[in-house]
Design an enzyme around this catalytic site. Structure first.
Site, PDB file in Angstrom:
ATOM      1  N   ASP A  65      -1.015  12.340   5.244  1.00  0.00           N
ATOM      2  CA  ASP A  65      -0.541  11.559   5.697  1.00  0.00           C
ATOM      3  C   ASP A  65       0.957  11.323   6.058  1.00  0.00           C
ATOM      4  OD1 ASP A  65      -0.249  10.203   3.046  1.00  0.00           O
ATOM      5  OD2 ASP A  65      -1.428   9.065   3.404  1.00  0.00           O
ATOM      6  N   ASN A 124      -5.501  -2.025  -0.429  1.00  0.00           N
ATOM      7  CA  ASN A 124      -6.736  -3.019   0.918  1.00  0.00           C
ATOM      8  C   ASN A 124      -7.809  -1.825   1.483  1.00  0.00           C
ATOM      9  OD1 ASN A 124      -5.135  -0.249   1.669  1.00  0.00           O
ATOM     10  ND2 ASN A 124      -4.289  -2.640   4.228  1.00  0.00           N
TER      11      ASN A 124
HETATM   12  C1  GLP Z   1       0.127   5.522   0.048  1.00  0.00           C
HETATM   13  C2  GLP Z   1      -0.956   6.548   1.145  1.00  0.00           C
HETATM   14  C3  GLP Z   1      -2.645   7.341   0.688  1.00  0.00           C
HETATM   15  C4  GLP Z   1      -1.744   6.461  -1.412  1.00  0.00           C
HETATM   16  C5  GLP Z   1      -2.457   4.883  -0.707  1.00  0.00           C
HETATM   17  C6  GLP Z   1      -2.074   4.166  -2.477  1.00  0.00           C
HETATM   18  O1  GLP Z   1       1.407   4.357   1.187  1.00  0.00           O
HETATM   19  N1  GLP Z   1      -0.573   6.850   2.696  1.00  0.00           N
HETATM   20  O2  GLP Z   1      -2.213   7.927   0.450  1.00  0.00           O
HETATM   21  O3  GLP Z   1      -3.277   6.605  -1.948  1.00  0.00           O
HETATM   22  O4  GLP Z   1      -0.962   4.101  -0.020  1.00  0.00           O
HETATM   23  O5  GLP Z   1      -0.871   4.396  -2.950  1.00  0.00           O
HETATM   24  P1  GLP Z   1       0.205   4.480  -4.515  1.00  0.00           P
HETATM   25  O6  GLP Z   1      -0.234   5.572  -5.337  1.00  0.00           O
HETATM   26  O7  GLP Z   1       1.114   4.549  -4.543  1.00  0.00           O
HETATM   27  O8  GLP Z   1      -0.613   3.041  -5.308  1.00  0.00           O
END
Ligand code: GLP
Length: 227
Positions: A65, A124
């Site tokens: 993404d 979420n």
């Molecule tokens: C993000 C990404 C995801 C990620 C998720 C969890 O912002 N777009 O790919 O898995 O949110 O983030 P984190 O690993 O910082 O908790």
């Protein structure tokens, strides 16, 4: 319950598994996540690759993404550069990002499809940036970030107001098309949503629940989720 592995030990183990995959299939196509969750995994992928002199030259990498309208240093592309591509001197012609390619899904398909996709999970239930509610039949598309996601990621930016409001993300079908998926969830904050994703009903309100439909999913946590 068996003794719990720490985030660090799990990341080390998965890094070894990925190196094994690349040894067996040097031209592996791998979907790569960003965020806090995979930081230790990238650290081990870099150090173990150097130690074992792993050849990444035939592999291809696909970011899951990307923010729309983020300054370069805050993009996921930059994150992957810093944590993975640059330290291992990976050929940038083998690294792809959904924001740069018109039809990411057709492109991925033309490359032979994803062999492995590594995922984190949002608080979420989002996977990549598929925010709830999210229908299953989605391919790479633009989304509006949930307020809770912008809040969760605000520390990466100067303030909440600077967090982009939109992003482009692989869709649920893109992710489910991957031959293998590894889902990582670290920290108590992810416990409830992960449990719901794996044991609850498959539904739009928890996008990670669609992973129940995948036949080759491995889940790793540091909080003793029992399957
Ligand atoms: C993000 C990404 C995801 C990620 C998720 C969890 O912002 N777009 O790919 O898995 O949110 O983030 P984190 O690993 O910082 O908790």
């Amino acid at each position: 319950m068996a003794s719990l592995l720490t985030k660090d030990k799990i990341s080390h183990k998965i890094a070894l598994d990925i190196l094994e995959l690349v040894a067996q299939s040097p031209d592996a196509k791998i979907g790569l996540p960003t965020g806090r969750t995979p930081e230790a995994l990238y650290k081990y992928l870099v150090s173990l690759s150097r130690e074992k002199k792993v050849d990444w030259t035939k592999a291809k990498f696909f970011g899951l993404d990307e923010y729309i309208n983020a300054p370069n240093a805050k993009t996921f592309k930059f994150y992957l550069e810093k944590n993975f591509y640059q330290p291992l001197k990976i050929d940038r012609n083998s690294c792809f990002n959904p924001i740069d390619i018109e039809d990411y899904d057709a492109f991925i398909k033309a490359q032979g499809g994803l062999d492995l996709t590594i995922l984190g999970i949002g608080q979420n239930g989002h996977i990549a940036f598929n925010e709830p509610p999210c229908v299953k039949h989605t391919w790479t598309h633009c989304i509006e970030l949930a307020a809770s996601t912008r809040e969760a990621n605000k520390n990466f930016f100067e303030s909440l107001g600077k967090v982009p409001e939109r992003a482009v993300t692989m869709g649920i079908e893109t992710l489910l098309s991957s031959k293998k998926i590894i889902l990582l969830a670290f920290g108590e904050k992810k416990h409830e949503i992960l449990k719901d994703a794996l044991d609850g009903k498959v539904r739009a309100e928890n996008p990670a629940s669609y992973l129940q439909l995948h036949k080759n999913l491995s889940v790793f946590t540091d909080f003793g989720y029992e399957t």
